[in-house]
Design a protein around this motif. Structure first.
Motif, mmCIF file in Angstrom:
data_model
loop_
_atom_site.group_PDB
_atom_site.id
_atom_site.type_symbol
_atom_site.label_atom_id
_atom_site.label_comp_id
_atom_site.label_asym_id
_atom_site.label_seq_id
_atom_site.Cartn_x
_atom_site.Cartn_y
_atom_site.Cartn_z
ATOM 1 N N LYS A 83 28.839 11.179 6.029
ATOM 2 C CA LYS A 83 29.526 11.778 4.893
ATOM 3 C C LYS A 83 28.486 12.408 3.987
ATOM 4 N N GLN A 84 28.708 13.655 3.630
ATOM 5 C CA GLN A 84 27.778 14.349 2.749
ATOM 6 C C GLN A 84 28.554 14.891 1.558
ATOM 7 N N ILE A 85 27.991 14.694 0.392
ATOM 8 C CA ILE A 85 28.629 15.170 -0.837
ATOM 9 C C ILE A 85 27.776 16.286 -1.406
ATOM 10 N N LEU A 86 28.405 17.430 -1.633
ATOM 11 C CA LEU A 86 27.728 18.556 -2.267
ATOM 12 C C LEU A 86 28.146 18.594 -3.724
ATOM 13 N N HIS A 87 27.178 18.605 -4.610
ATOM 14 C CA HIS A 87 27.471 18.635 -6.037
ATOM 15 C C HIS A 87 27.738 20.057 -6.491
ATOM 16 N N MET A 137 11.501 25.968 10.277
ATOM 17 C CA MET A 137 12.931 25.616 10.290
ATOM 18 C C MET A 137 13.353 25.040 11.634
ATOM 19 N N THR A 138 12.819 25.588 12.730
ATOM 20 C CA THR A 138 13.142 25.059 14.054
ATOM 21 C C THR A 138 12.647 23.627 14.188
ATOM 22 N N LYS A 139 11.434 23.379 13.726
ATOM 23 C CA LYS A 139 10.867 22.024 13.774
ATOM 24 C C LYS A 139 11.676 21.066 12.914
ATOM 25 N N MET A 140 12.066 21.497 11.720
ATOM 26 C CA MET A 140 12.845 20.633 10.842
ATOM 27 C C MET A 140 14.224 20.349 11.433
ATOM 28 N N CYS A 141 14.848 21.360 12.042
ATOM 29 C CA CYS A 141 16.163 21.149 12.665
ATOM 30 C C CYS A 141 16.063 20.190 13.851
ATOM 31 N N ALA A 142 14.997 20.335 14.644
ATOM 32 C CA ALA A 142 14.808 19.427 15.778
ATOM 33 C C ALA A 142 14.582 18.005 15.289
ATOM 34 N N ASP A 143 13.795 17.835 14.224
ATOM 35 C CA ASP A 143 13.561 16.505 13.673
ATOM 36 C C ASP A 143 14.852 15.904 13.124
ATOM 37 N N ARG A 144 15.647 16.721 12.468
ATOM 38 C CA ARG A 144 16.917 16.238 11.905
ATOM 39 C C ARG A 144 17.904 15.900 13.006
ATOM 40 N N GLN A 145 17.849 16.632 14.108
ATOM 41 C CA GLN A 145 18.726 16.340 15.242
ATOM 42 C C GLN A 145 18.399 14.965 15.830
ATOM 43 N N ASP A 146 17.105 14.648 15.899
ATOM 44 C CA ASP A 146 16.692 13.351 16.428
ATOM 45 C C ASP A 146 17.007 12.204 15.471
ATOM 46 N N ASN A 147 16.809 12.433 14.163
ATOM 47 C CA ASN A 147 17.006 11.388 13.169
ATOM 48 C C ASN A 147 17.657 12.002 11.944
ATOM 49 N N PRO A 148 18.978 11.805 11.709
ATOM 50 C CA PRO A 148 19.660 12.426 10.564
ATOM 51 C C PRO A 148 19.114 12.002 9.205
#
Length: 154
Positions: A83-87, A137-148
């Motif tokens: 769940k993500q909340i955007l302010h 951005m590609t590296k950050m997206c890959a890292d986020r894909q592995d660990n949210p």
């Protein structure tokens, strides 16, 4: 070419002629920038209307309410629920950041041109901005894909 041949655009022709004779490009961009903005806005409206994405009136009537707090629930294939909340002011912060970064970039460009160092010290960094941003951005997206939770404090 005779200037009278371009009567509807004679003002732009005069600006172009002055630029070729050593004038400033600022008047050209003062004329071109609003035209580009209008064309992109018109293309957006046309796309929304042709594809029937939503009523066009919603683009204008729901502008203020779009800054309200919104929450999104993401269901992952593994069964995990995020769940993500955007302010409400996050888009405004993003816009303010964009303005600030653009202004700082403008100041650096003005400095580089004023002292004639744009070829040695300014062209290379500008050339490298896009590939580096894509890589990061590609590296950050890959890292986020592995660990949210990789970019969170907890």
């Amino acid at each position: 070419v005779d200037e009278r041949a371009f009567m509807p655009s004679s003002k732009l022709w005069l600006v172009k002629t002055k630029m070729c004779e050593g004038g400033s490009r600022a008047p050209t961009y003062v004329l071109i920038a609003p035209i580009k903005i209008a064309i992109v806005f018109g293309a957006m409206l046309l796309t929304v209307w042709i594809r029937d994405i939503l009523p066009i009136s919603n683009l204008f009537s729901d502008f203020i309410s779009s800054f309200n707090t919104a929450s999104f629930v993401l269901h992952r294939p593994s069964g995990e629920i995020l769940k993500q909340i955007l302010h409400s002011y996050e888009p405004a912060y993003l816009l303010a950041t964009q303005f600030l970064v653009a202004y700082v970039g403008y100041m650096f460009a003005k400095f580089a041109c004023k002292y004639g160092i744009q070829k040695q010290s300014f062209a290379f960094p500008l050339t490298m901005v896009t590939p580096l941003c894509v890589f990061i951005m590609t590296k950050m997206c890959a890292d986020r894909q592995d660990n949210p939770c990789i970019f969170k404090d907890s």
